[in-house]
Scaffold this motif. Structure first.
Motif: not given
Length: 367
Positions: A214-218
């Protein structure tokens, strides 16, 4: 969110021309349980130290946080009542700032979200450590969250995975019955794991992908999905309330214009009505009973016609009226006050005859 960030959200409304000492004391007063204590732990500090606490130049004192939390003096309901009085435009600003900080809320959930957040901030200070991180991949963690928030989260997304690329049903059919089939995920791992504003119900496949990476975009995308669902829920509730008001208004108008020839009195004493009053409440019973006898059949027929001729859900309509009653009952009003409040609510909806509103309220007392 730290205490200085939190209290600054309310500074425009609560501080005004007060000193920082008075502002801090009055703000903490909003959560102190008056039935348990009659002192404020910040009474002894000076204005300079209070300013440093509010501005984040000094830490919120550990002992004072423990005093608020460990002895059970923190009253969330009292705080919710206080911030309920904040003007809507000010609330909107606070909601927007919270959402920017990854704490998802709306005007509808504002009071509850903020009171939980405040308690959480003070609890973290009192514990002397950061919020404990708990993995949502464990069966016990999932089970606890499902019991606490599962129904609300499923209703929020209409039992469909909220990720646009998925939209799978969050249930499976077994023996012709629907059984829940979903997992609860955190929106932002840096936020508390067990808060409704930071949780989503998704299908197990999407949960596995998001929990692995889970990245910042997610996180940003999940925040937007949560906000959209909350806005949709508010719109749906407003539409439902508007429909109830229209139905109430239509009924009261017909009662107001009812011709005597169409009124067929009950040929029996209203038994249900008798069950709902104590002997000491006979005056209200005497007031309601003649209206029930005269108008009960007429209103029943009006509802029957609405079911046959209009897109009218009578069960949902009756539940909405019952909800009005239950909200008043929880305030521990006497029955006379509840009856008057319901009648007044009908009048505010219809702006029609007070008598007709009392007649309709009497019908629902019996029915």
């Amino acid at each position: 969110m730290k205490f200085p960030e939190f209290i600054c959200l309310f500074e425009p409304y609560f501080k005004q021309k007060k000193s920082y000492r008075d502002f801090l004391i009055d703000f903490i007063d909003l959560v102190i349980d008056d039935e348990k204590i009659d002192e404020n732990p910040f009474d002894v500090i000076d204005n300079s130290f209070a300013r440093k606490i509010v501005k984040g130049e000094s830490k919120f004192p550990f002992d004072k946080a423990r005093f608020l939390i460990k002895t059970g003096n923190f009253n969330k309901i009292k705080f919710e009542d206080a911030i309920f009085e904040i003007p809507e435009q000010e609330k909107i600003k606070i909601v927007e700032e919270l959402n920017r900080n990854g704490i998802q809320t709306t005007l509808k959930t504002f009071e509850q979200t903020v009171s939980e957040l405040f308690y959480e901030i003070i609890s973290d200070i009192a514990s002397g450590k950061n919020q404990k991180k708990v993995s949502l991949n464990t069966n016990s963690g999932q089970k606890d969250l499902e019991q606490k928030y599962g129904l609300s989260l499923l209703q929020e997304c209409n039992s469909l995975c909220p990720l646009p690329e998925c939209s799978k049903p969050l249930y499976v059919k077994k023996d012709e019955e629907k059984q829940p089939y979903f997992q609860i995920i955190q929106i932002n791992p840096q936020k508390p794991y067990d808060r409704l504003y930071n949780l989503l119900a998704v299908c197990p496949e999407c949960a596995a992908k998001l929990n692995m990476q889970k990245n910042e975009h997610d996180i940003l995308r999940l925040c937007e999905i949560k906000q959209r669902m909350q806005r949709n829920e508010e719109v749906s509730e407003l539409a439902a309330e508007e429909k109830i008001e229209q139905d109430i208004t239509a009924l009261i108008e017909k009662i107001t214009n009812a011709e005597s020839a169409r009124l067929s009195e009950l040929n029996y004493s209203p038994v249900e009505l008798k069950k709902k009053f104590l002997p000491s409440e006979h005056q209200l019973e005497d007031e309601i009973k003649p209206r029930v006898v005269k108008y009960f059949n007429f209103i029943n027929e009006l509802l029957k016609q609405k079911v046959e001729k209009e897109n009218f859900n009578e069960t949902k309509f009756r539940k909405a009226v019952k909800h009005i009653y239950e909200n008043l009952e929880t305030e521990e009003f006497e029955k006379t006050q509840i009856f008057e409040a319901i009648s007044e609510r009908f009048y505010n909806m219809s702006k029609n005859s007070h008598i007709a509103c009392q007649i309709l309220a009497s019908y629902f007392v019996q029915s």
